[in-house]
Design an enzyme around this catalytic site. Structure first.
Site, PDB file in Angstrom:
ATOM      1  N   GLY A   1       0.817  -1.216   0.000  1.00 16.22           N
ATOM      2  CA  GLY A   1       0.000   0.000   0.000  1.00 16.22           C
ATOM      3  C   GLY A   1       0.849   1.264   0.000  1.00 16.22           C
ATOM      4  O   GLY A   1       2.064   1.209  -0.235  1.00 16.22           O
TER       5      GLY A   1
ATOM      6  N   THR B   1      -9.691   2.395   6.693  1.00 11.63           N
ATOM      7  CA  THR B   1     -10.675   3.310   7.283  1.00 11.63           C
ATOM      8  C   THR B   1     -12.068   2.908   6.811  1.00 11.63           C
ATOM      9  O   THR B   1     -12.230   2.417   5.684  1.00 11.63           O
ATOM     10  CB  THR B   1     -10.434   4.782   6.836  1.00 11.63           C
ATOM     11  OG1 THR B   1     -10.371   4.818   5.404  1.00 11.63           O
ATOM     12  CG2 THR B   1      -9.169   5.338   7.426  1.00 11.63           C
TER      13      THR B   1
ATOM     14  N   GLY C   1     -15.828  11.411  12.605  1.00  9.45           N
ATOM     15  CA  GLY C   1     -16.083  10.310  11.664  1.00  9.45           C
ATOM     16  C   GLY C   1     -15.180   9.113  11.848  1.00  9.45           C
ATOM     17  O   GLY C   1     -15.211   8.179  11.045  1.00  9.45           O
TER      18      GLY C   1
ATOM     19  N   TYR D   1     -11.660   3.960  13.846  1.00 12.23           N
ATOM     20  CA  TYR D   1     -10.237   4.062  13.490  1.00 12.23           C
ATOM     21  C   TYR D   1      -9.421   4.626  14.663  1.00 12.23           C
ATOM     22  O   TYR D   1      -8.376   4.075  15.031  1.00 12.23           O
ATOM     23  CB  TYR D   1     -10.130   4.971  12.262  1.00 12.23           C
ATOM     24  CG  TYR D   1      -8.755   5.124  11.675  1.00 12.23           C
ATOM     25  CD1 TYR D   1      -8.273   4.225  10.725  1.00 12.23           C
ATOM     26  CD2 TYR D   1      -7.942   6.206  12.030  1.00 12.23           C
ATOM     27  CE1 TYR D   1      -7.013   4.386  10.154  1.00 12.23           C
ATOM     28  CE2 TYR D   1      -6.686   6.373  11.467  1.00 12.23           C
ATOM     29  CZ  TYR D   1      -6.225   5.463  10.527  1.00 12.23           C
ATOM     30  OH  TYR D   1      -4.981   5.627   9.971  1.00 12.23           O
TER      31      TYR D   1
ATOM     32  N   ARG E   1     -13.332  12.883   1.109  1.00 16.42           N
ATOM     33  CA  ARG E   1     -14.049  13.811   0.228  1.00 16.42           C
ATOM     34  C   ARG E   1     -13.252  15.106   0.073  1.00 16.42           C
ATOM     35  O   ARG E   1     -12.721  15.621   1.061  1.00 16.42           O
ATOM     36  CB  ARG E   1     -15.430  14.101   0.823  1.00 16.42           C
ATOM     37  CG  ARG E   1     -16.536  14.221  -0.189  1.00 16.42           C
ATOM     38  CD  ARG E   1     -17.876  14.316   0.506  1.00 16.42           C
ATOM     39  NE  ARG E   1     -17.949  15.500   1.352  1.00 16.42           N
ATOM     40  CZ  ARG E   1     -18.690  15.581   2.469  1.00 16.42           C
ATOM     41  NH1 ARG E   1     -19.403  14.546   2.876  1.00 16.42           N
ATOM     42  NH2 ARG E   1     -18.721  16.681   3.189  1.00 16.42           N
TER      43      ARG E   1
HETATM   44  N1  CAA Z   1     -15.994  18.899  13.278  1.00 15.18           N
HETATM   45  C1  CAA Z   1     -17.253  19.252  13.593  1.00 15.18           C
HETATM   46  N2  CAA Z   1     -18.306  19.059  12.820  1.00 15.18           N
HETATM   47  C2  CAA Z   1     -18.088  18.487  11.644  1.00 15.18           C
HETATM   48  C3  CAA Z   1     -16.806  18.056  11.233  1.00 15.18           C
HETATM   49  C4  CAA Z   1     -15.732  18.307  12.107  1.00 15.18           C
HETATM   50  N3  CAA Z   1     -14.476  17.957  11.792  1.00 15.18           N
HETATM   51  N4  CAA Z   1     -16.904  17.499  10.033  1.00 15.18           N
HETATM   52  C5  CAA Z   1     -18.212  17.545   9.679  1.00 15.18           C
HETATM   53  N5  CAA Z   1     -18.919  18.153  10.659  1.00 15.18           N
HETATM   54  C6  CAA Z   1     -20.339  18.422  10.651  1.00 15.18           C
HETATM   55  C7  CAA Z   1     -20.720  19.061   9.334  1.00 15.18           C
HETATM   56  O1  CAA Z   1     -20.520  20.454   9.388  1.00 15.18           O
HETATM   57  C8  CAA Z   1     -22.174  18.661   9.196  1.00 15.18           C
HETATM   58  O2  CAA Z   1     -22.939  19.504  10.014  1.00 15.18           O
HETATM   59  P1  CAA Z   1     -24.416  19.922   9.555  1.00 15.18           P
HETATM   60  O3  CAA Z   1     -25.196  18.627   9.443  1.00 15.18           O
HETATM   61  O4  CAA Z   1     -24.863  20.801  10.660  1.00 15.18           O
HETATM   62  O5  CAA Z   1     -24.242  20.624   8.251  1.00 15.18           O
HETATM   63  C9  CAA Z   1     -22.226  17.264   9.817  1.00 15.18           C
HETATM   64  O6  CAA Z   1     -21.063  17.191  10.680  1.00 15.18           O
HETATM   65  C10 CAA Z   1     -22.153  16.165   8.784  1.00 15.18           C
HETATM   66  O7  CAA Z   1     -20.931  16.292   8.071  1.00 15.18           O
HETATM   67  P2  CAA Z   1     -20.660  15.521   6.727  1.00 15.18           P
HETATM   68  O8  CAA Z   1     -21.546  16.065   5.665  1.00 15.18           O
HETATM   69  O9  CAA Z   1     -19.208  15.524   6.423  1.00 15.18           O
HETATM   70  O10 CAA Z   1     -21.149  14.039   7.105  1.00 15.18           O
HETATM   71  P3  CAA Z   1     -21.074  12.802   6.229  1.00 15.18           P
HETATM   72  O11 CAA Z   1     -21.827  11.746   6.953  1.00 15.18           O
HETATM   73  O12 CAA Z   1     -21.379  13.070   4.826  1.00 15.18           O
HETATM   74  O13 CAA Z   1     -19.495  12.457   6.220  1.00 15.18           O
HETATM   75  C11 CAA Z   1     -17.451  11.693   7.084  1.00 15.18           C
HETATM   76  C12 CAA Z   1     -18.887  12.035   7.397  1.00 15.18           C
HETATM   77  C13 CAA Z   1     -17.353  10.651   5.957  1.00 15.18           C
HETATM   78  C14 CAA Z   1     -16.846  11.108   8.340  1.00 15.18           C
HETATM   79  C15 CAA Z   1     -16.698  12.958   6.656  1.00 15.18           C
HETATM   80  O14 CAA Z   1     -16.925  13.939   7.622  1.00 15.18           O
HETATM   81  C16 CAA Z   1     -15.210  12.726   6.550  1.00 15.18           C
HETATM   82  O15 CAA Z   1     -14.705  12.157   5.569  1.00 15.18           O
HETATM   83  N6  CAA Z   1     -14.431  13.202   7.540  1.00 15.18           N
HETATM   84  C17 CAA Z   1     -12.959  13.051   7.540  1.00 15.18           C
HETATM   85  C18 CAA Z   1     -12.562  11.815   8.224  1.00 15.18           C
HETATM   86  C19 CAA Z   1     -11.059  11.722   8.213  1.00 15.18           C
HETATM   87  O16 CAA Z   1     -10.327  12.644   8.536  1.00 15.18           O
HETATM   88  N7  CAA Z   1     -10.548  10.569   7.852  1.00 15.18           N
HETATM   89  C20 CAA Z   1      -9.139  10.371   7.809  1.00 15.18           C
HETATM   90  C21 CAA Z   1      -8.839   9.323   6.798  1.00 15.18           C
HETATM   91  S1  CAA Z   1      -7.096   9.215   6.472  1.00 15.18           S
HETATM   92  C22 CAA Z   1      -6.511   8.511   7.822  1.00 15.18           C
HETATM   93  O17 CAA Z   1      -7.200   8.061   8.688  1.00 15.18           O
HETATM   94  C23 CAA Z   1      -5.009   8.424   7.911  1.00 15.18           C
HETATM   95  C24 CAA Z   1      -4.544   8.953   9.177  1.00 15.18           C
HETATM   96  O18 CAA Z   1      -4.187   8.170  10.046  1.00 15.18           O
HETATM   97  C25 CAA Z   1      -4.443  10.406   9.394  1.00 15.18           C
END
Ligand code: CAA
Length: 256
Positions: free
Chosen positions: A17, A102, A159, A163, A205
């Site tokens: 990966g 994830t 989210g 993880y 996203r």
């Molecule tokens: N803090 C506070 N509120 C948040 C937020 C945050 N960081 N992110 C989203 N919200 C809120 C939004 O503003 C939204 O509020 P409203 O409903 O009032 O508008 C609500 O939460 C829903 O947000 P989304 O539309 O994003 O929700 P979703 O269900 O479509 O998506 C999710 C959820 C898929 C988890 C998306 O938020 C996401 O991808 N988040 C990032 C997750 C992330 O960082 N993953 C890391 C992957 S890489 C990795 O893991 C490697 C590593 O070790 C670093």
């Protein structure tokens, strides 16, 4: 390259990966014999062909890495993998528990499958693979276990209850095991990368990813090679006195 490295064998789980490839290449360049474990959890039919292609690409660059199939979240499958490496490459001296996935979702939307899959691949694999190599390391009086945690294990992330829980659990696992084997010439450490430009991060996203990038003080995502360099250091004899530690490599995203 230390001469002694030539005899040592490293297993990198999830080795084909994003981070895994950089870790394998670096360890190979350090003179170790390297085995890259693979199992593509998203494209179950193609993964064997993809791994072969990965190996061929590495060979073209002069890098000869043994690829080994195995599901590290399944004890029997991982046992067969460890046996294959022991027979064909040699007993494992360095284990890099790198396999990880994830399944991001806010908890109120998270399915039991999303929870258990992440537990199995990210955390149960750490028990399974460590358990399978630890007795040999103790018997030989030398070993390195390097667990790839994450900044999100320390700081939490929207989210990622699943993880983050697994990445945080790695700290406790590593400290406890480090205590158990400190006198046996074995070190156990974690590395906690921040956001590194791999497919895992690129799968976030775009709008969310841009917001995350804006919070990284260094103003960029990390490079896989920057993580691999730390793996090489922890694996080396120079790293012998580092155990039960966690190395943060996150561009200033979380300082603790
Ligand atoms: N803090 C506070 N509120 C948040 C937020 C945050 N960081 N992110 C989203 N919200 C809120 C939004 O503003 C939204 O509020 P409203 O409903 O009032 O508008 C609500 O939460 C829903 O947000 P989304 O539309 O994003 O929700 P979703 O269900 O479509 O998506 C999710 C959820 C898929 C988890 C998306 O938020 C996401 O991808 N988040 C990032 C997750 C992330 O960082 N993953 C890391 C992957 S890489 C990795 O893991 C490697 C590593 O070790 C670093």
């Amino acid at each position: 390259m230390a001469e002694g490295n030539k005899k040592k064998v490293a297993l990198v789980t999830g080795g084909t990966g994003g981070l895994g490839t950089a870790i394998c290449e670096r360890l190979y360049k350090e003179g170790y014999k390297v085995a890259a474990n693979y199992k593509d959890f998203t494209k179950a039919i193609q993964w064997r062909e993809e791994a072969k292609k990965w190996r061929e690409d590495q060979l073209k660059m002069g890098i000869d890495i043994h690829i080994v199939e195995g599901d590290v979240s399944d004890y029997k499958s991982a046992q067969a993998m460890v046996q294959e490496i022991t027979d064909e490459v040699g007993p494992i001296d360095i284990l890099v528990n790198n396999a990880g996935i994830t399944r991001d979702a806010p908890l109120h939307k998270m399915t039991p499958e999303q929870w258990y899959e992440v537990m199995n691949v990210n955390l149960n694999s750490v028990f399974i693979c460590s358990r399978l190599v630890i007795e040999g390391m103790i018997a030989r009086g030398w070993g390195r276990i390097i667990n790839m945690s994450s900044v999100n294990g320390a700081k939490g992330q929207f989210g990622q209850t699943n993880y983050s829980a697994t990445k945080s659990a790695m700290y406790g696992f590593s400290k406890s095991l480090a205590l158990e084997v400190a006198k046996k010439g074995i070190t156990v450490n974690c590395i906690s990368p921040g956001y590194v430009g791999t497919s895992m991060v690129m799968a976030i996203r775009e709008d969310v990813r841009e917001k995350i990038l804006a919070t990284v003080p260094a103003g960029r995502f990390g490079k896989p090679e920057e993580i691999a360099g730390m793996v090489a250091y922890l694996a080396s004899d120079e790293g012998s006195f580092i155990t039960g530690a966690n190395m943060n490599i996150n561009g200033g995203l979380h300082m603790y």
